[in-house]
Design a protein around this motif. Structure first.
Motif, PDB file in Angstrom:
ATOM      1  N   TYR A  93       0.863  -1.186   0.000  1.00  0.00           N
ATOM      2  CA  TYR A  93       0.000   0.000   0.000  1.00  0.00           C
ATOM      3  C   TYR A  93       0.898   1.234   0.000  1.00  0.00           C
ATOM      4  N   VAL A  94       0.930   1.920  -1.131  1.00  0.00           N
ATOM      5  CA  VAL A  94       1.834   3.058  -1.312  1.00  0.00           C
ATOM      6  C   VAL A  94       1.119   4.349  -0.940  1.00  0.00           C
ATOM      7  N   TRP A  95       1.608   5.001   0.122  1.00  0.00           N
ATOM      8  CA  TRP A  95       1.041   6.292   0.525  1.00  0.00           C
ATOM      9  C   TRP A  95       1.781   7.433  -0.159  1.00  0.00           C
ATOM     10  N   ASN A  96       3.083   7.238  -0.355  1.00  0.00           N
ATOM     11  CA  ASN A  96       3.863   8.298  -1.006  1.00  0.00           C
ATOM     12  C   ASN A  96       5.120   7.674  -1.608  1.00  0.00           C
ATOM     13  N   ASN A  97       5.356   7.936  -2.878  1.00  0.00           N
ATOM     14  CA  ASN A  97       6.554   7.454  -3.560  1.00  0.00           C
ATOM     15  C   ASN A  97       6.994   8.501  -4.565  1.00  0.00           C
ATOM     16  N   THR A  98       8.001   9.284  -4.176  1.00  0.00           N
ATOM     17  CA  THR A  98       8.518  10.313  -5.082  1.00  0.00           C
ATOM     18  C   THR A  98       9.886   9.937  -5.617  1.00  0.00           C
ATOM     19  N   SER A  99      10.246   8.658  -5.478  1.00  0.00           N
ATOM     20  CA  SER A  99      11.514   8.182  -6.049  1.00  0.00           C
ATOM     21  C   SER A  99      11.350   7.989  -7.554  1.00  0.00           C
ATOM     22  N   VAL A 100      12.441   7.637  -8.226  1.00  0.00           N
ATOM     23  CA  VAL A 100      12.385   7.445  -9.678  1.00  0.00           C
ATOM     24  C   VAL A 100      11.863   6.056 -10.041  1.00  0.00           C
ATOM     25  N   ILE A 101      11.641   5.210  -9.045  1.00  0.00           N
ATOM     26  CA  ILE A 101      11.157   3.860  -9.309  1.00  0.00           C
ATOM     27  C   ILE A 101       9.634   3.844  -9.268  1.00  0.00           C
ATOM     28  N   HIS A 102       9.012   3.267 -10.284  1.00  0.00           N
ATOM     29  CA  HIS A 102       7.555   3.190 -10.337  1.00  0.00           C
ATOM     30  C   HIS A 102       7.031   2.306  -9.199  1.00  0.00           C
ATOM     31  N   ASP A 103       5.807   2.588  -8.776  1.00  0.00           N
ATOM     32  CA  ASP A 103       5.184   1.841  -7.684  1.00  0.00           C
ATOM     33  C   ASP A 103       5.206   0.339  -7.949  1.00  0.00           C
TER      34      ASP A 103
END
Length: 351
Positions: A93-103
């Protein structure tokens, strides 16, 4: 120590020739040899069956399984790979992902992290909502920041930034229900804390909740409890004639290191002796040299299996083989019960 039987018994040999392999099939069944009864017998099977542990480390185990047919050895190997349950991350469960890797890519990487969790402490997930008896919850919450007071000439990201790399050790277990008490001795964690998951730069954040559940490798490889589980037949090298003194060194070079030992006789001549055949890779290099024709025969022992098993961390390596045997016996009991049920149904129809 239990006996491995007579290794020189020709009936146990799989013969390796220069261009082919012969005597591959087993012959210990009724009708092969005249006036010999080879009907399957439990007491005889118990006498021949031997399991010897050769080496155990933190992750691997090497053992010998002697006195069984290849079908049994292969069934155990397949169970080790595909049917022993383990615990792996199933839902992310992704709440926040601002890295360059897709969810989706990051979720896949997370699912492949081997977890050091005893699967016997959890139940299989049902169709209902997850509970503390079938699901483990992990938290991944990492943010990258500038590291204060760093030299302007510094170029190493590990020194320039805080949390520039996200590793499996950053997963934090969040106990649910009575899990803290049940897992108090061995809290759930990644089997290897140094698995790189992502690289971050200042301002980038990962915030997600991970649910781990039981499963088997037959469903997905992430649930396989072993990195490798393989076996090979014991090499057996037969010297039909003594190796001439002047050829001993050449003969030794035809085999893997440590297989052949060249000894000095009291009269100054050399002699070749087979000291550790299990190291041999059976390259058959010796068959390429005509001077050794008729002097040596390469074979393998048909019912002598050298198992090599590497655990991913879900089970201690010494538990893997017994757990596979236990599961195999459970499957046999299920099959026996089904067969008995069919026999009863057939009798009722006939009556």
């Amino acid at each position: 120590m239990p006996s491995a039987g007579n290794l020189d018994d020709a009936r146990r040999h799989v013969r390796l020739h220069a261009e082919r392999v012969s005597d591959v099939s087993s012959t210990d069944y009724p009708g092969v040899y005249p006036n010999e009864d080879h009907s399957w017998d439990l007491s005889n099977f118990k006498k021949k069956l031997v399991v010897q542990i050769q080496r155990v480390s933190q992750k691997t185990i090497e053992l010998d399984l002697i006195g069984v047919d290849a079908s049994i050895a292969n069934a155990i190997r397949r169970i080790l790979i595909a049917e022993l349950p383990t615990v792996a991350i199933e839902n992310v469960y992704v709440w926040n992902n601002t890295s360059v890797i897709h969810d989706e890519v990051l979720a896949h990487r997370l699912g492949l992290i081997p977890l050091a969790v005893d699967p016997r402490q959890l139940h299989d997930r049902g169709s209902e909502d997850p509970t503390d008896h079938d699901t483990l919850v992990f938290k991944l919450d990492v943010a990258c920041k500038h590291r204060p007071k760093v030299s302007k000439t510094e170029t190493d990201p590990e020194k320039l930034y805080i949390n520039s790399s996200v590793y499996s050790r950053d997963l934090v277990w969040v106990p649910q229900g009575d899990q803290e008490e049940r897992f108090s001795k061995y809290p759930p964690k990644p089997a290897n804390g140094n698995i790189l998951l992502a690289k971050l730069r200042p301002g980038q954040t990962l915030d997600m909740e991970l649910h781990a559940q039981r499963g088997i490798g037959n469903t997905h490889a992430k649930w396989s409890p072993v990195a490798t589980a393989s076996y090979r037949l014991l090499p057996h090298i037969i010297l039909r004639q003594p190796i001439p003194s002047e050829l001993c060194d050449k003969f030794q070079s035809c085999f893997a290191k440590g297989v052949v030992e060249v000894r000095q006789k009291p009269n100054g001549e050399k002699e070749a002796a087979i000291v550790n055949p299990r190291k041999e890779t059976m390259s058959r290099e010796v068959y390429r040299h005509r001077e050794f024709d008729g002097m040596v025969e390469l074979t393998r022992i048909r019912d002598f299996f050298l198992f090599s098993i590497e655990s991913t961390g879900a089970y201690p390596p010494e538990d893997l083989f017994p757990e596979a045997v236990k599961l195999a016996r459970s499957k046999i009991r299920t099959l026996k019960k089904a067969a008995e049920g069919l026999a009863i149904s057939a009798d009722q129809e006939m009556s």
